[in-house]
Design an enzyme around this catalytic site. Structure first.
Site, short mmCIF file in Angstrom:
data_model
loop_
_atom_site.label_atom_id
_atom_site.label_comp_id
_atom_site.label_asym_id
_atom_site.label_seq_id
_atom_site.Cartn_x
_atom_site.Cartn_y
_atom_site.Cartn_z
N ARG A 218 0.80 -1.23 0.00
CA ARG A 218 0.00 0.00 0.00
C ARG A 218 0.83 1.28 0.00
NH1 ARG A 218 -0.63 -1.84 5.39
NH2 ARG A 218 0.17 -0.28 6.84
N TYR A 239 14.24 -10.95 4.56
CA TYR A 239 15.00 -11.99 3.89
C TYR A 239 15.23 -13.15 4.87
CZ TYR A 239 17.92 -13.90 0.28
OH TYR A 239 18.43 -14.73 -0.68
N ARG A 291 16.31 -24.64 -4.92
CA ARG A 291 17.02 -24.84 -3.65
C ARG A 291 16.86 -23.56 -2.83
NH1 ARG A 291 21.57 -23.49 -1.02
NH2 ARG A 291 21.90 -21.95 -2.65
N LYS A 309 15.13 -10.33 -1.82
CA LYS A 309 16.50 -9.94 -2.16
C LYS A 309 16.52 -8.54 -2.77
CE LYS A 309 20.61 -11.87 -2.33
NZ LYS A 309 21.18 -13.06 -1.72
N GLU A 380 19.80 -16.68 -8.19
CA GLU A 380 19.57 -16.89 -6.76
C GLU A 380 18.96 -18.28 -6.52
OE1 GLU A 380 20.21 -14.55 -4.44
OE2 GLU A 380 19.34 -15.60 -2.74
N ASP A 381 19.53 -18.97 -5.57
CA ASP A 381 18.96 -20.24 -5.10
C ASP A 381 18.66 -21.25 -6.21
OD1 ASP A 381 19.30 -19.45 -2.57
OD2 ASP A 381 17.19 -19.17 -2.08
N ASP A 403 24.80 -15.12 -6.48
CA ASP A 403 25.11 -14.67 -5.12
C ASP A 403 25.50 -15.83 -4.22
OD1 ASP A 403 25.29 -12.56 -3.19
OD2 ASP A 403 23.55 -13.46 -2.23
N ASP A 404 24.89 -17.00 -4.43
CA ASP A 404 25.21 -18.14 -3.57
C ASP A 404 26.66 -18.57 -3.76
OD1 ASP A 404 22.45 -18.38 -2.75
OD2 ASP A 404 22.11 -19.06 -4.79
N ALA A 440 34.53 -30.39 0.18
CA ALA A 440 34.86 -30.12 -1.22
C ALA A 440 33.59 -30.11 -2.06
CB ALA A 440 35.84 -31.17 -1.73
N ALA A 443 29.92 -25.34 -2.13
CA ALA A 443 30.27 -24.16 -1.31
C ALA A 443 31.77 -24.11 -1.09
CB ALA A 443 29.52 -24.21 0.02
N ASN A 556 25.85 -24.17 7.50
CA ASN A 556 24.54 -23.76 8.04
C ASN A 556 23.64 -24.99 8.13
OD1 ASN A 556 25.02 -20.93 8.12
ND2 ASN A 556 24.78 -20.86 5.91
N ASN A 600 27.86 -12.27 5.89
CA ASN A 600 26.52 -12.05 5.36
C ASN A 600 26.66 -11.46 3.95
OD1 ASN A 600 23.92 -11.20 4.82
ND2 ASN A 600 23.53 -10.59 6.95
P1 NAI Z 1 27.85 -30.53 -0.11
O1 NAI Z 1 27.04 -31.60 0.51
O2 NAI Z 1 27.84 -30.34 -1.57
O3 NAI Z 1 29.37 -30.75 0.32
C1 NAI Z 1 29.76 -31.24 1.57
C2 NAI Z 1 31.24 -31.58 1.51
O4 NAI Z 1 31.66 -31.87 2.80
C3 NAI Z 1 31.54 -32.79 0.65
O5 NAI Z 1 32.70 -32.56 -0.10
C4 NAI Z 1 31.81 -33.86 1.67
O6 NAI Z 1 32.73 -34.85 1.18
C5 NAI Z 1 32.43 -33.04 2.76
N1 NAI Z 1 32.40 -33.74 4.03
C6 NAI Z 1 31.42 -34.50 4.54
N2 NAI Z 1 31.81 -35.01 5.72
C7 NAI Z 1 33.06 -34.56 5.96
C8 NAI Z 1 33.99 -34.76 6.99
N3 NAI Z 1 33.70 -35.52 8.04
N4 NAI Z 1 35.18 -34.16 6.90
C9 NAI Z 1 35.49 -33.39 5.87
N5 NAI Z 1 34.66 -33.17 4.83
C10 NAI Z 1 33.44 -33.75 4.89
O7 NAI Z 1 27.43 -29.19 0.61
P2 NAI Z 1 27.63 -27.69 0.09
O8 NAI Z 1 26.53 -27.26 -0.80
O9 NAI Z 1 29.00 -27.52 -0.41
O10 NAI Z 1 27.43 -26.88 1.45
C11 NAI Z 1 28.24 -27.16 2.55
C12 NAI Z 1 27.82 -26.29 3.70
O11 NAI Z 1 28.23 -24.98 3.45
C13 NAI Z 1 26.32 -26.26 3.97
O12 NAI Z 1 26.10 -26.42 5.34
C14 NAI Z 1 25.92 -24.88 3.57
O13 NAI Z 1 24.88 -24.40 4.38
C15 NAI Z 1 27.18 -24.14 3.82
N6 NAI Z 1 27.24 -22.91 3.06
C16 NAI Z 1 27.59 -21.85 3.76
C17 NAI Z 1 27.67 -20.64 3.17
C18 NAI Z 1 28.09 -19.50 3.98
O14 NAI Z 1 28.31 -18.43 3.47
N7 NAI Z 1 28.23 -19.64 5.25
C19 NAI Z 1 27.35 -20.45 1.75
C20 NAI Z 1 27.02 -21.66 1.08
C21 NAI Z 1 26.97 -22.83 1.75
#
Ligand code: NAI
Length: 674
Positions: A218, A239, A291, A309, A380-381, A403-404, A440, A443, A556, A600
């Site tokens: 409004r 957000y 996602r 956003k 985004e996402d 952005d991600d 690996a 992220a 996270n 952030n």
């Molecule tokens: P993903 O599932 O694609 O990757 C997870 C990785 O962790 C894999 O390579 C896996 O082998 C590894 N992993 C699993 N167990 C492990 C262990 N015990 N020791 C070492 N490595 C291990 O997940 P993704 O998408 O890469 O995200 C990972 C995290 O990062 C999520 O929690 C996400 O929320 C967070 N994230 C944080 C951001 C931030 O700015 N804080 C931004 C984007 C993601």
């Protein structure tokens, strides 16, 4: 934008300036004396509006008017002066400055006539009545807005509506006198009222989200003002995390359309559909809803994310709200709950995959490029499997970023630069750092790649920079001995990091503790989703190796963070510089307080967007992203750095965005991208 005709103001001032100058040159140069051609030339719009307001049967109207007017005023040769009736008093009070105070003497015919005469003497006849823009309201013969609903349209248009904020003058000009309550409030008073009601006890964050949405629907001016004034409190409402809750039931919460929906059923029509959006656009946020935050596939409900956003773009960087466009590409959903929800407003079919999916995204990008070639597109996402391929496919052809992936990486890099500043080092000293990265996934590798780029930017060769990284995943340290399957997602990103670990000391699959002991890292990063991965032993090692180790558990939500702030502080005696992906409270150990930072993306994207659109950049380069990261810690003073603060306060976001934008523009110019 809300103060009606604000954009036209400079033009009007210019025209009035010319007229005043002419009058000064000779007092007889009144509008009437200047003659119709002059008036038309100087005020084409005003003149036409004036003619429209004069009744058709002007002669008989004038006769009626003369009949009513006091004899002295009837002799006036120009436009009728206000009658000295008590009915005109309020109007005259308004003309005296809009104070709303009634002037008793004005209701006395003698005093009014004297005043009219004085005014005529001062301005010349005609001039004074022109000055009183409300002359038509002062007699019944002339109507302010006989054939338009402009005032009503203004009230119903959230871009122009001011609620209880219209001044008496605006009410008169718009013909809405009586359609809004009599008392006018300043925007500060309006904000205070809404803020008070929003903070009534018992209001959940969802209540607040709904209130904000209703306000945006409004009165956008008030919405953004409130958001800017209370950005720290409202960003988590507008957000993440609250918008996530809203996205879960977005179809049910839907009240008014905002943004554009491009569905799989519209394929082939995207180009034409873009023209259904009538205003010029500078920034687009688009999602396919696959996602949404940590909530998975929410299909067309992803619109909530794009809207939220862009609200932050406007609040954080002052982007013109009429130039932002939230979009959702609805190519179906694999969310069973939405597929069977009778009220879900998106396509109730499974997601398009493979080539078909890519073709839809390509069509969207092409349509944007055709319609607004200079607009910035923010992805985004998007689901992990699509996010990087889409970015790689378009980042060299279109002004876009994800952005991600990139925003997050810039924030982490900004944190590293902040920690360098806190330990008395320069950004260039990033080349001396050693990183151990756990995780690996998309992220982790996105962050590693960007840190690598920054090291190269500051002078290392790519090979030297890769050697600064130790990447650990679920199987332990990744080395050149690791076997990767071709075509596996992310494999190409990991390979160069793995290839750099080929000596005998580092063995494939080494445990994290051993890696830390061997590598002696200055920075420990976590993107593994494994809570407690940074054990007490690992954290203590970090504290032994460094006076102020940088510990960044980025996973996270909070429950998945690799360590808590309390654990990091306890293991390092509060000396650690700590920055997490989730919020933590600062911790005091033995009298030393360890500040808990939280990265952030909000620090980055508004300024990045502002900078790229202002400079007219053709692409967003890694250099520009690095410049954004370097600009952020510049906001920290020595005292904040000494406390271990590596990010500034969110309530400084407008200033941060300006600095980020300036840094991005400077870099774009240096690279010849403007
Ligand atoms: P993903 O599932 O694609 O990757 C997870 C990785 O962790 C894999 O390579 C896996 O082998 C590894 N992993 C699993 N167990 C492990 C262990 N015990 N020791 C070492 N490595 C291990 O997940 P993704 O998408 O890469 O995200 C990972 C995290 O990062 C999520 O929690 C996400 O929320 C967070 N994230 C944080 C951001 C931030 O700015 N804080 C931004 C984007 C993601």
């Amino acid at each position: 934008r809300n103060s009606f005709g604000l954009r036209r103001a400079p033009l009007r001032v210019f025209r009035w300036g010319i007229l005043l100058a002419l009058r000064k040159a000779h007092p007889s140069n009144t509008p009437s004396a200047l003659g119709l051609p002059w008036v038309l030339a100087l005020f084409p719009r005003n003149a036409m509006a004036w003619f429209r307001t004069v009744p058709r049967d002007a002669v008989s109207q004038l006769a009626r008017h003369l009949h009513r007017r006091p004899p002295a005023a009837a002799n006036a040769t120009s436009l009728p002066l206000p009658p000295s009736s008590s009915r005109a008093t309020g109007v005259r009070a308004f003309a005296d400055g809009g104070s709303g105070k009634s002037d008793d003497s004005a209701s006395q015919p003698g005093a009014a006539a004297a005043r009219d005469g004085a005014k005529k003497q001062q301005y010349g006849s005609g001039w004074s009545s022109r000055k009183h823009k409300c002359r038509f309201a002062e007699n019944d013969m002339m109507v302010m807005h006989p054939d338009t609903n402009r005032g009503i349209e203004v009230l119903l248009n959230p871009i122009y509506n001011k609620g209880t904020g219209f001044s008496l003058g605006e009410k008169e000009r718009l013909g809405i006198r009586g359609l809004v309550p009599p008392r006018g409030f300043s925007i500060e008073q309006q904000c205070a009222k809404i803020w008070e009601s929003m903070n009534h006890s018992g209001k959940t964050n969802m209540h607040k989200w709904r209130s904000m949405q209703a306000l945006q629907d409004r009165n956008e001016t008030l919405f953004y003002r409130l958001l800017v004034d209370h950005i720290e409190e409202l960003a988590p409402i507008i957000y993440t995390p609250t918008v996530g809750e809203a996205c879960l039931e977005y179809s049910r919460l839907f009240r008014r359309p905002r943004g554009m929906y491009f569905s799989a059923d519209d394929v082939g029509h995207f180009n034409a559909m873009m023209y259904n959006w009538k205003t010029d656009v500078s920034v687009i946020v688009v999602t396919d809803g696959s996602r949404v935050l940590g909530l998975g596939d929410l299909g067309a409900h992803g619109m909530g994310i794009s809207v939220g956003k862009l609200d932050l773009y406007v609040a954080g960087a002052g982007i013109d709200p009429s130039k932002v466009l939230p979009c959702v590409i609805d190519i179906g959903t694999d969310n069973e709950a939405l597929l069977s929800d009778p009220y879900y407003f998106g396509l109730q079919r499974k997601r398009l995959k493979g080539e078909e999916y890519i073709a839809v995204i390509d069509e969207f990008i092409q349509a944007v490029k055709n319609r607004w070639p200079e607009a910035l597109v923010q992805f985004e996402d998007f689901a992990t499997e699509h996010a990087m391929p889409i970015l790689k496919r378009h980042r060299h052809n279109v002004l876009c970023f994800n952005d991600d992936i990139q925003g997050t990486a810039v924030v982490v890099l900004a944190g590293v630069y902040g920690a360098l500043a806190a330990t008395g080092q320069d950004p260039a000293d990033i080349t001396k750092q050693t990183f151990v990265l756990c995780g690996a996934g998309s992220a982790g590798m996105g962050i590693a790649n960007f840190l690598h780029t920054a090291m190269v930017h500051h002078g290392l060769t790519p090979e030297e920079a890769y050697e600064r990284f130790y990447v650990v995943d679920v199987k332990g340290l990744i080395t050149s001995a690791r076997h990767f399957k071709d075509g596996e997602p992310g494999v190409n990103d990991i390979r160069p990091f793995a290839a750099s670990r080929h000596n005998k000391v580092t063995t494939e699959g080494m445990k994290l503790e051993d890696v830390v002991r061997l590598a002696k890292p200055t920075v420990l990063l976590g993107a593994s989703t494994v809570s407690g991965l940074f054990t007490e032993e690992v954290l203590q090692l970090m504290g032994e190796i460094n006076h102020r180790p940088l510990i960044m558990p980025l996973s996270n939500p909070t429950s998945r963070a690799e360590c808590t702030a309390a654990a990091a502080a306890a293991a390092t005696g509060g000396r650690a510089i700590f920055s997490a992906g989730s919020p933590f409270e600062s911790v005091t150990v033995d009298g030393t307080t360890m500040h808990a930072n939280q990265g952030n993306n909000f620090y980055v994207f508004p300024g990045l967007g502002l900078g790229t659109i202002l400079v007219g950049a053709d692409r967003i380069s890694d250099g520009m992203l690095n410049a954004a990261a370097e600009a952020i810690p510049a906001f920290l003073d020595d005292a904040a750095l000494a406390r271990g603060e590596i990010y500034p306060r969110i309530n400084q976001i407008r200033d941060i965005s300006v600095k980020v934008a300036a840094a991005v523009m400077k870099q774009a110019v240096a690279e010849g991208r403007e």
